[in-house]
Design an enzyme around this catalytic site. Structure first.
Site, PDB file in Angstrom:
ATOM      1  N   LYS A   1      26.879  38.546  18.721  1.00  0.00           N
ATOM      2  CA  LYS A   1      26.883  37.024  19.020  1.00  0.00           C
ATOM      3  C   LYS A   1      25.713  36.627  19.872  1.00  0.00           C
ATOM      4  CE  LYS A   1      28.389  35.393  22.693  1.00  0.00           C
ATOM      5  NZ  LYS A   1      29.142  34.927  23.925  1.00  0.00           N
TER       6      LYS A   1
ATOM      7  N   CYS B   1      27.258  19.845  33.708  1.00  0.00           N
ATOM      8  CA  CYS B   1      27.411  20.228  35.162  1.00  0.00           C
ATOM      9  C   CYS B   1      26.367  19.782  35.713  1.00  0.00           C
ATOM     10  CB  CYS B   1      28.023  21.367  35.470  1.00  0.00           C
ATOM     11  SG  CYS B   1      27.062  22.721  34.633  1.00  0.00           S
TER      12      CYS B   1
ATOM     13  N   VAL C   1      17.632  35.727  30.698  1.00  0.00           N
ATOM     14  CA  VAL C   1      17.499  36.058  29.254  1.00  0.00           C
ATOM     15  C   VAL C   1      17.342  34.792  28.453  1.00  0.00           C
ATOM     16  CG1 VAL C   1      19.008  36.663  27.383  1.00  0.00           C
ATOM     17  CG2 VAL C   1      18.980  38.116  29.431  1.00  0.00           C
TER      18      VAL C   1
END
Length: 280
Positions: A22, A119, A167
């Protein structure tokens, strides 16, 4: 799922095929925004985030078709332009949604992308993403829970030393730099196998990318890409789970669809622990 009930004291045996990753699939899907050619992605894990990313690309205008039975995704962005707004309802449940920011900005000169989860910027840090894109010439502001990014004349290569290893930011910048003008040198970047898989995909698509150090990547921008047929790497977490399970309670277990070279360090540790296995 509120709980997981496991009935133990069972021996494991048989063959298990590991799914595609994924975490490799998501940035690869985002990077297809750059191309107007036909793209086929194989070994796709049809988990929630991958489906959400596919729906986001479809919302942007991408011609994307999913074949869960064959674990394939087909994409053909032969349109001149896509939408540049990635709304909250797509990004709220998928942190990786921020990775469409780089390719949208690089190709179309503007992007409006919801903050992950809607957020505040400090909660789910995207500051390193924005730091790098600003270095490539983007003008960015945060307003009403959205990242507003503009690069009217395009992005331009630069030397970027990331303040900390990320990442997602590394992936965003590699994709953005792939379509930028000139040469980009990214230092202090993440170097996980999933990032190397993204680079392999982009190179097959026609990108000019190479590692110049353990945590240093050089990207020479290009404005044209090739059609590509690519298989996503295996899921390291899933593979590790079954390997450990087999080491603990297994009889004879065969694990397929993996690259043992990527797991060399983990397998070396198991060998030192006395676990018997062989690779093919």
């Amino acid at each position: 799922m509120q709980k997981l009930i496991i009935k133990g004291k069972k021996n494991l045996s048989g063959t298990v095929k590991i799914s595609g990753s994924k975490n490799a699939t998501l940035p690869i899907l985002a990077s297809t925004i750059l191309s107007n050619k036909k793209i086929t992605i194989n070994n796709v894990p049809f988990v929630k985030d991958v489906i959400t990313m596919s729906e986001l690309l479809k919302h942007l205008g991408s011609d994307i078709k999913l074949n869960s039975k064959k674990k394939k995704i087909f994409i053909n962005n032969n349109k001149k332009s896509l939408k540049t707004l990635a709304p909250y309802n797509f990004v709220k449940t998928m942190r990786a949604g921020i990775i469409v920011l780089g390719p949208l900005l690089s190709k179309f000169g503007k992007a409006r992308v919801s903050l992950p989860g809607g957020c505040a910027i400090g909660t789910r840090p995207v500051d390193i993403h924005l730091f790098g894109l600003k270095k490539l010439g983007a003008k960015i502001k945060i307003k009403d829970g959205y990242i507003h990014a503009d690069a009217t004349n395009g992005l331009f290569g630069n030397k970027i030393k990331l303040p900390s290893i990320s990442v997602g930011a590394t992936e965003n910048l590699i994709i953005a730099a792939t379509h930028a003008y000139g040469t980009t040198l990214i230092k202090n970047c993440a170097c996980e196998p999933e990032i190397k898989d993204l680079i392999n995909f982009l190179k097959k698509m026609g990108a000019n990318i190479k590692w110049t150090g353990e945590r240093e990547i050089k990207v020479i921008g290009t404005q044209s890409f090739k059609a590509v047929n690519y298989s996503v790497m295996f899921d390291r977490i899933e593979a590790g789970t079954f390997i450990i399970a087999g080491a603990l309670v297994g009889k004879k277990i065969k694990i397929t669809n993996i690259n043992t070279h990527i797991l060399k360090k983990e397998l070396d540790i198991l060998k030192k622990m006395g676990i018997k296995f062989k690779t093919q």
